[in-house]
Write an enzyme that holds these catalytic residues in place. Structure first.
Site, PDB file in Angstrom:
ATOM      1  N   HIS A 167      -4.362   5.218  -5.730  1.00  0.00           N
ATOM      2  CA  HIS A 167      -5.304   6.046  -4.858  1.00  0.00           C
ATOM      3  C   HIS A 167      -5.605   7.572  -5.216  1.00  0.00           C
ATOM      4  O   HIS A 167      -4.835   8.358  -6.215  1.00  0.00           O
ATOM      5  CB  HIS A 167      -4.824   5.981  -3.340  1.00  0.00           C
ATOM      6  CG  HIS A 167      -4.575   4.633  -3.031  1.00  0.00           C
ATOM      7  ND1 HIS A 167      -3.903   4.543  -1.736  1.00  0.00           N
ATOM      8  CD2 HIS A 167      -4.938   3.328  -3.575  1.00  0.00           C
ATOM      9  CE1 HIS A 167      -3.822   3.092  -1.582  1.00  0.00           C
ATOM     10  NE2 HIS A 167      -4.549   2.426  -2.757  1.00  0.00           N
ATOM     11  N   ASN A 183       0.848  -1.240  -0.031  1.00  0.00           N
ATOM     12  CA  ASN A 183      -0.170  -0.140  -0.044  1.00  0.00           C
ATOM     13  C   ASN A 183       0.659   1.458  -0.193  1.00  0.00           C
ATOM     14  O   ASN A 183       1.769   1.436   0.912  1.00  0.00           O
ATOM     15  CB  ASN A 183      -0.714  -0.103   1.403  1.00  0.00           C
ATOM     16  CG  ASN A 183      -1.802   1.209   1.351  1.00  0.00           C
ATOM     17  OD1 ASN A 183      -2.647   1.239   0.522  1.00  0.00           O
ATOM     18  ND2 ASN A 183      -1.542   2.113   2.079  1.00  0.00           N
ATOM     19  N   GLU A 184       0.780   2.186  -0.844  1.00  0.00           N
ATOM     20  CA  GLU A 184       1.431   3.321  -0.891  1.00  0.00           C
ATOM     21  C   GLU A 184       2.720   3.400  -0.630  1.00  0.00           C
ATOM     22  O   GLU A 184       3.205   4.143   0.220  1.00  0.00           O
ATOM     23  CB  GLU A 184       0.700   4.304  -0.121  1.00  0.00           C
ATOM     24  CG  GLU A 184      -0.973   4.644  -0.402  1.00  0.00           C
ATOM     25  CD  GLU A 184      -1.750   5.713   0.235  1.00  0.00           C
ATOM     26  OE1 GLU A 184      -1.318   6.361   0.914  1.00  0.00           O
ATOM     27  OE2 GLU A 184      -2.957   5.863  -0.088  1.00  0.00           O
ATOM     28  N   PRO A 185       3.533   2.554  -1.637  1.00  0.00           N
ATOM     29  CA  PRO A 185       5.059   2.605  -1.375  1.00  0.00           C
ATOM     30  C   PRO A 185       5.686   3.953  -1.711  1.00  0.00           C
ATOM     31  O   PRO A 185       6.840   4.212  -1.364  1.00  0.00           O
ATOM     32  CB  PRO A 185       5.361   1.474  -2.424  1.00  0.00           C
ATOM     33  CG  PRO A 185       4.452   1.487  -3.217  1.00  0.00           C
ATOM     34  CD  PRO A 185       3.260   1.762  -2.606  1.00  0.00           C
TER      35      PRO A 185
END
Lengths: 504, 504, 504, 504
Positions: free
Chosen positions: C232, C162-164
Site C-alpha cells: 500500500h 491486510n497490512e500485517p
C-alpha cells in the site's frame, strides 16, 4: 374430504367489516433498511400492494449510529448523528410510507447493562440516565420536525419499546421499570408536540392480561399520556427444534381472535380508555423466523381469515414482516428459510403476499362475510371478494362455495385470481429443484414464474335476478374474485363466434 | 376426440433439426420504427426472445424522408437526409438487431408513376431514372458504412423489393422490369462492397414457380449477383370479408411445407444455385392483418409445427411480424384486431409469442422430432422439448404424449410451461370483458395477467433406466418442457416432509 | 505566482506510459456491498468510469455470516453460509467487476483472540486452528468455482490478509505468524486450482523494507506459492486531531514515488522474483478517512500526477476507495467528511472522480509525458491529454501550458473538460451553504450541479504544420483535453457566420 | 459596449407580475406524439420544467385515423377510431399534461376541398357537411368524458381551428366561413357539457385587428359561446431564403408587446368581453422552423424578457414548441436546424429551455421588475431572480446589474445559474465540431455536456441592512439567481479555514 357450501348474497346488504390490512407492515431492524435487497423488496411491495406505515426495531441501536458522546471541558457531552436515520426515512417517504415509530433499543453509551437480544445484539437494558434518554428522544423528533415538517411528523404514531413483558426484550421483564420508561418517553414525545400520538405497552401474548391491566392502571393513576394501546399476536405453540429450523403446532383462528377480544375487553373496562384504539403492531402465524410455515399456502389462507376478522377489535394489525432481509436469528442459508417476509430473498412473492394484495383491493363496503369469504361492493356496483380454504391436515379437501347473487338481468364477467398449492407455490418449485441454497439466476426466474396467481375469466348471463357463481378452492386455496356487468360491443365485422378459442 | 401417443426417446440419438426460429423477424414499415409503442414492444421482444435480424418495408418511402431534390444552376440535384434512417437503425442496434435490408419502395421524386400500396401509400412504380436509383442505393449504403463500419455492414443481408409477382406491389407485376431493377440494384450494392450479400426475388406464393425459375435463369444468363434466394409463405385461402375483418380457411401444415419444397427443388435444379440459401423473408398463417386467427392459440400451435420443420429446406424464416404497430390496412380500432404481431398493442403477448420464446431455448441438438414434438439435449444433459396440439375443429381434443426416456438412475424434475386456450389466452379475456375498443389501464393489466404460460414442476424417480414423462395438451395447447437431474440437498434441519404444500 | 511553460509535442513520438488507472478500485468492507447507497454509487462509477477489479476488507468477517459451527455427535462441525457472499459477488459481476480477493479477517468462531480493528470490529487474530482456516478458504473458493465457473475464478487475483506489519491489523504485527498464515492460505488457494494467482504481503509503509525482504526470503526458502507482490502507499504524515477530523501534512509526489521505487528494487534484488508484478492494492493521499483533503481539488490534481507515474513501477494501483459508504472510523455526520471515496454520499462526484474518468479515456499510447501532463494518440490520430496544477499553498498560481504540436494543415477542434476550485468544487458549494449535515433534496441537487467539469470547445487552424494549444490551469486545476481534425460541412443554406453566438 | 446599472431592491415591496410561463406549451402535430423521440423529449421537459397544458395541430387529421365512413344499407355512415387519440392523450396524462384542445384540421372524408397545409398535408378546407362535423366533435368529446371523466374534461380549454386569417390555414382566409365553423363547433362543444370552456379565433398577426373585432362582433351579435380569446404572436419580419433555411430580422420586444396591447384593447372595448382572458396559444421569436435563431442564446434572452411581460395582458402564452420532433417544413437534415423546440433532437436542451426552467422557479410574488430582471420572494424569505442581456448586435456588450438589497444582518449565499454564449451554448459546440448532420453517440454526449448552465455559489455578509449583489451578464446572457440566509454550523472539528479550495 370435499365440502360444498351455498350462500345467498344480496348486494343491497351491508355487513360489518373493518378492512385495515394495509395500514402498517413490519420490517427487519432499521439498519437493514440501508440494504439494496431490502430497498428492492420494499419497492415491489409498495408498488403492488401499498402499505401506509412501517414499523421495526432498532431505531436507536448502535448500528444506526445516532447517539454518541465525547469529552469536552471535562464533561461527557452527547452528539447526534442523523446520517443513517435520514437515509432510511427519506427512502421510506420516497415509497409513500410513514413510520410507525418504535422507540428502542438502548444505545450502548446510554445503557445500564450489556444484555442484548438477537443475532444483531440490540441492547435491552434501561437507560443509565433517564434525562439523557429523554434528551435523545427529543433530539430525534426535533430533527424530524425540521426535516419533514411538523404537519407530517404529527401524523406518525409512536410506540414505546418492544415486548417488555419478555425478559429477552427488557431486562428482567421488569414491569415498574417499563412503566417508568414509558412515562419518561411519552412525556418527551409530547414535549416536542402535544399533537403527536403515543402508545404502548407493545406486549406479546405472555402474561399479557396482567401487563395490560397494570399498564392502564399506571397510566390512569399517573396521568401519563396514552393515545392508543399496542400489542402483538401470534398463532403458534412452543417449537420443536431441528438444525436451523423450528416446527410448531398452529392454533385455530378462533383461538387467535379470542386473545384479541380479551385485550379489547380489558381496555374497555377502563372508563377513560373504553373504545380506545388497539393497534396490533405485530402479528403472524408463527413468532419464529425459522418456521417453514411462513412460506406456505396454508399461511396465506390462514392470514386471509385473520385479515377478515381482526378489524372487528383492532384499529390496525401489522404483519410481521414485508420481506426476508432479516437477521434476528442470523442470516438464512437458503432463500426459503421459514422467515417472516411476504417476499423471500430474490423478490419472490410468497403466497401470503397475495392475501394482502387481495384485501387491498376489497375496500370496506362489505355485503357478505363469514369464516370462508368476504365480499364487498364499490360505488359502481362491482363486487369483489376474497375466499380461502384453510387445510392444515393432509389429504384432498376441496371447498366449493356456491354464491347465489341477486343481480340485474344482463351479462357478467367473473374474474378469478387463484393462489393455491398447485398454481402459486414457489416453495414447492424450489423443493422440486432440490432446495438449492444459492439458486442460479435462471432457477430464481423459474421460481418466480410459479409465484403468480392463476388468473381466469368467465362470463355468465343473469336472466331472472339470480346470478350463480361457484368458486372451487383446493386445499389452502386463496381466491380473489370480481363480478362485473359486461356491455359487449363487437367491432364492425368482428365475430367472436367464428374465432377458435374464445367463449361463445 | 382424445388421443394418447407413446414414444421411446433415447437421449443418445441425434436427429435432423435446423432451428433458426430467431434469425429474423418482420416489422411494420420503417417509419413506424420511430414510434414509442413500437420501441417498447420491440424492446420487450428482444429482452425476452432476442431475434438477430429485422426486416420491413418502406426504407426509401417518403415518410423516411431520405431522397430529396433541389434546383441549382438550372439542374435538379439530389440530396439525402439520414435523420430518420439513423434514428431507426441506431435504435435497432441498441437492441441487438441487424437489419435484413429490403430495398424499396420508390420515393415520389424518383417514381415513374403514382400507383401506391397500402393505407400508408408506398409508391410501387419503377424508378424514372435507374442511374439515380442506383445512386440512392449507393449513397444509403455508403452512409451506413461511415456510421456503423464496413465490418458491420457486410454482415447485413440485402433483398431487392417486395413481392414483385403481385401487381399491387410492383406495377403490372412486370417481370422483365423487376429483373432490371434487381440487376441494377444488386450491382449498386456490390459496388459499395463486394462482400455484402444480396438476394431476391422476394416473391409470394402466386405464380411463384414461374417467377423463381425465370429469375434464376435471368441471373445465371446475365451474371447478375445473387447470394441467396428469398420468398414468402402463408397458409390461408382467399378471404371472406366482414366489416373490418377477413376470415379464411387455413391450409394444412403439410401443404404449407410442400410449397417450400417446390421452391427448394427449383433452386437445386440449377447447377450454379444448387444448395443456395433460401430465406423465407415473410411467413405466417394468414397473409391479411385483419384475420383474428393471428391472436389465437391455434395460431401458436400451428406456427410451432412450422418452426419445427421449416429449417429442413430454408436457411431462415421470418415471422411477419413482431408487433401490432402496423398500418397496412389502416389503424386498428381495437387491441385485438387480427393483426400479425407476436404482441398486441399494449404489449400483450399473444400465444404465438411463446412459440418463439420456446424455440429460442431449444438449441439445435435434437434427439427426437415428429409432427407433435421436438426434443433437444444440451451439453449438460438437460433435455428441452416443445410439443403442440393443432386443433382447428371445435370439440374437446386432448393429445397426451407419453415419452419413455432412457435416463440414468436418479431423481429428475420436469418443468412445464403451458400455453393453451384455458391458461394463456388473452384474446378470450378481452372477449369476456366485452371487447373494449380502448381498454382502461386496469383492464389491460388483467388481460396481460392472462397472457403468461402456466408454469409447473414435478419430480420423478428413475430406478431402472427408464423415465416416464407424460405431457397432456388440450386443444391448441403448446408446451415447453425441461427434464433435468436433481441433486436434492436439504439445509440442516429442513424437513420438506413436515411442510404442508410441497411434494413428498 | 503564475507560471507559463512551453512544450513541443510531436505526435510521432512514443514515450513510456503504463496506464492502469482503472485496473482496480478499493471499497469499504464486504458487508457494506449489501447497501443500497453503495450499489447506487458503484453503479454510477462503473457506468461512467468502469474499473475491472474491486478489493476490500472483511470477506470472512462475521457480518458476512460465512463461517458457522454446530455440535453433532459430540463434535464441533463447520458449516458455510454463502447467502451474503453471493449477493455481493453477483452484484459485482452484474456491474462488470471481478474481485481482487483479500482473504481476511478472522471469523470469531475460528479466532485465537478477541482483538479487533475498526468501528466495525474485524477480528485480527490468527486462526486458532490452521486446518480449519484452510478448509474455510478452500470451501469458499470451491463454492465460487461451482457458481461462476473455473475459467472465471482463475482470473481473480488473491491476496492474503491486510497490512500485517501493523499491530492494529494483525495481532502483534507478528511476522512469523503472518508467514505461516500466508503459507497455509496460499497453499489452500492453489489446492483449489493451481492456476489461481496468489500474492502478499499487503503491507503498508511502516517498517516495510524489512517486511518485504523477509517475506520474499521466506517464500523463496520455503517454496511458498507467490505470483505477485502487494503493498500500500499513502502520502501523508502523522495527523493532528480535531473533533471528528484529522489534519495532515502532504508529502511530495516525488517522495511518494520514491517509496515505490524502493519496494521495486527489493523485489528485483531477488533473482527468482526480479520483474515480478507489484500491485499497489491501496493508495491515496491521506490514509485516514477523516481528512478533508480527500474532498478537494488538490487531491484530484495530486492523484492525477500519481496516476501518470505509478505505472512505471507497479502492475496496478487501486485507489482507496470508490465511495463514502465506509465505516472504519464510524459513520460520518456529514456528506463531506474527509472520507476516501471518489463519490460522497448522495452520489456526489468529488474532483478526484474526474481524474479517473480522464485517465480512463487516455489509453496507453503516449506521445508526451512530464510532471504536468500526459498526452496520448489513438489509432485515428486523435490526441488526448490530461494536465494538472498541484498547488498546496494558498495564493493565486496559474499554470499555463503552451503546447506546440506538429500537425497536418487543416482545421481542428480543442475540447477541454476543466475541474478546478472555481468550476467543479462541490465541497465549496456545501461549505457556502452552511455545511448542512443532512442536506435537503434540493440542496443535494445544487451541490451535484457544481460537481461537473466545465466543458468547452474551440477551433483552430493549422497552416504550416504547427498547431498551438494553450491550456490555462488555475490552482489545483485538472484538465482533460482532446484535439481532433474537423471536416466542417454545412447543410445547404446553413450560414454559421450569420448566426449570433457561434464562432466565426 | 459594457453597461453597469444600479438598483435598490426592497424585499418588502410588491410589484405587478403575472407569471404563467408554464401554463401551456406547443407541440408538433398530434400524430408525432406517437413517436419515441417525442415521448423522451416531452418526458424530460415535464420532469425538469413541468408545463400544465399542451397544444398542437392535427387532432382530427387523417394520420390520427379518427374519422371513417362505410356504406351500409345504401348509406354512408361514420365510425370513429380512438386508438391513436387515446395513445396520445394517455401519454400526456401520464406526464401530468392536460390538452389545450385545438379542433382541426379536416378529415379527408369530411372535407369540401383538397387544399392542404405543411409537408404533412393537413386539409384546411371547411367541412362539406357541418352536421357531420358537429357529430364528430361531439363524438370525440363524449369519448373523452367516458375515458377520463367529466370532471377532468371540463378543465380542458377548447380552441376552434388555427390561424384562419391566413389563407394557408383556412381556405381563402374566408372570414364568414370561419365564423360559421366557430359557431357550429363551439355549440357542439357546449352540447357535451356547458361547463367546457371554448374560445377563438386563434389568429396570427396578419390583418389581426379587423379579424378580432369582427369575430367579437359576430359572437356578440349571434350569442355564440365564447369563454376566452386566443391569438398568436411572433417577433420576426419576412424571411430571406437560403437553401433549407430562412433568415429574418427580429423586431424589438417593445414592438412585440405592443401588438398584444392592441388586441387587449380591442377586447376590452366590448362591454360584454372587457377583461376576458386572452390566451396566446402560440408565440416565439421567429414563426418559421427554419430560422437558426431558435437555437441561440439570443433567443433565450429575448424570450426571458417576453416571459417577464406577457402576463401583463395575457392569461397565458404558449411557447411554440417544446421539441424538434416537427415536420411542418419537412424533416431536418441536422440536429440544429432552426426549429422551434426547447430541445433539439437527441434531447439537447437549447438555451431557451433554461428560460422556462428559470421562470418556473420564480413564483409570482415579485418585489422588483424592469426590462432586465425580475425578482421574487417566497414565504421563507428566499429571493429568486432572473435577468438577461439581449444583444442582437455583434461586439462585446457586458451588462452588470448591481442590486442593493435591504436585508437583515447575517450571512447569505448567492447561487447563480448562468446560460450564455460561452458557458451554455450547444449550438456553438456543434458548429465547432464541423456541424455533423448525424452526430455519433459520443459527439452527442459532448454537445449535451455543453448545454448545461454553469452553476456557482458565493457567500456574502450583511452588516448594516444592505446586501450588495452583482450579476455580470455577457452578451445574451441569461441568469437565474437565489439569495438566501445561511446558518453555518460546522461539524465538531471541521475547520473550513484549514481546507484548501473553499471560501474563507
Amino acid at each position: 374430504m370435499d365440502t360444498r357450501l351455498n350462500y345467498k348474497v344480496d348486494p343491497m346488504d351491508r355487513v360489518e367489516f373493518h378492512n385495515n390490512a394495509c395500514f402498517c407492515i413490519g420490517t427487519g431492524r432499521m439498519n437493514l433498511a440501508l440494504r439494496h435487497e431490502y430497498h428492492e423488496q420494499l419497492k415491489k411491495v409498495q408498488e403492488e400492494i401499498g402499505f401506509s406505515h412501517i414499523r421495526g426495531h432498532g431505531l436507536l441501536c448502535d448500528d444506526m449510529a445516532v447517539y454518541h458522546t465525547y469529552e469536552e471541558d471535562g464533561e461527557e457531552k452527547a452528539e447526534y448523528n442523523f446520517t443513517y436515520l435520514d437515509m432510511v426515512f427519506d427512502d421510506y417517504r420516497s415509497m409513500g410510507l410513514k413510520p410507525f415509530v418504535e422507540l428502542g433499543f438502548m444505545p450502548e453509551k446510554l445503557a445500564s447493562g450489556d444484555q442484548t437480544v438477537f443475532y444483531w445484539k440490540g441492547n435491552v437494558t434501561p437507560p443509565k440516565d433517564y434525562d439523557k434518554w429523554a434528551d435523545l428522544v427529543t433530539a430525534v423528533i426535533e430533527h424530524w420536525i425540521n426535516r419533514y415538517g411538523r404537519d407530517e411528523v404529527v401524523t406518525w404514531p409512536f410506540e414505546v419499546w418492544n415486548e417488555p413483558n419478555l425478559g429477552g426484550f427488557w431486562k428482567g421483564a421488569d414491569m415498574p421499570e417499563y412503566f417508568k420508561l414509558y412515562e419518561v418517553t411519552s412525556k418527551a414525545v409530547k414535549k416536542c408536540d402535544s399533537g403527536i400520538r403515543v402508545g404502548g405497552p407493545a406486549i406479546c401474548g405472555v402474561d399479557d392480561e396482567r401487563w395490560l391491566r397494570s399498564f392502564l392502571e399506571y397510566c390512569s393513576a399517573n396521568r401519563v399520556p396514552l393515545d392508543f394501546v399496542t400489542r402483538h399476536a401470534y398463532a403458534t405453540e412452543a417449537p420443536q427444534n431441528e438444525g436451523h429450523y423450528q416446527y410448531q403446532k398452529l392454533r385455530t383462528p378462533e383461538a387467535f381472535i379470542a386473545e384479541l377480544n380479551t385485550s379489547r375487553s380489558i381496555i374497555d373496562s377502563f372508563t377513560e380508555y373504553a373504545g380506545m384504539e388497539m393497534h396490533i403492531t405485530e402479528f403472524n402465524t408463527s413468532y419464529t423466523p425459522l418456521n417453514p410455515i411462513h412460506d406456505t399456502n396454508l399461511n396465506a389462507a390462514y392470514v386471509a381469515r385473520l385479515l377478515s376478522e381482526m378489524g372487528d377489535t383492532c384499529a390496525s394489525y401489522s404483519y410481521w414482516t414485508f420481506g426476508d432481509v432479516f437477521e434476528e436469528a442470523g442470516v438464512s442459508f437458503t432463500p426459503f428459510s421459514g422467515c417472516f417476509g411476504l417476499l423471500a430473498n430474490g423478490k419472490i412473492p410468497k403466497p401470503t403476499y397475495w392475501a394482502f394484495s387481495f384485501f387491498q383491493k376489497l375496500g370496506e363496503n362489505a355485503i357478505f362475510r363469514n369464516e370462508h369469504a368476504v365480499i364487498t361492493k364499490d360505488g359502481k356496483g362491482i363486487l369483489r371478494g376474497v375466499c380461502w380454504n384453510i387445510a392444515e391436515e393432509e389429504g384432498p379437501s376441496y371447498l366449493t362455495l356456491d354464491f347465489s347473487l341477486e343481480l340485474e338481468k344482463g351479462k357478467y364477467v367473473l374474474i378469478q385470481k387463484m393462489v393455491d398449492e398447485d398454481t402459486c407455490n414457489p416453495l414447492k418449485t424450489w423443493v422440486n429443484m432440490g432446495m438449492p441454497a444459492n439458486p442460479a439466476a435462471e432457477e430464481l426466474k423459474l421460481i418466480k414464474e410459479t409465484a403468480l396467481p392463476q388468473v381466469s375469466t368467465k362470463t355468465f348471463e343473469v336472466m331472472d335476478k339470480e346470478g350463480k357463481v361457484e368458486i372451487k378452492l383446493s386445499a389452502n386455496g386463496l381466491c380473489y374474485f370480481e363480478i362485473k356487468p359486461v356491455q359487449a360491443k363487437a367491432d364492425r365485422g368482428y365475430k367472436p363466434e367464428w374465432i377458435r378459442g374464445v367463449d361463445r
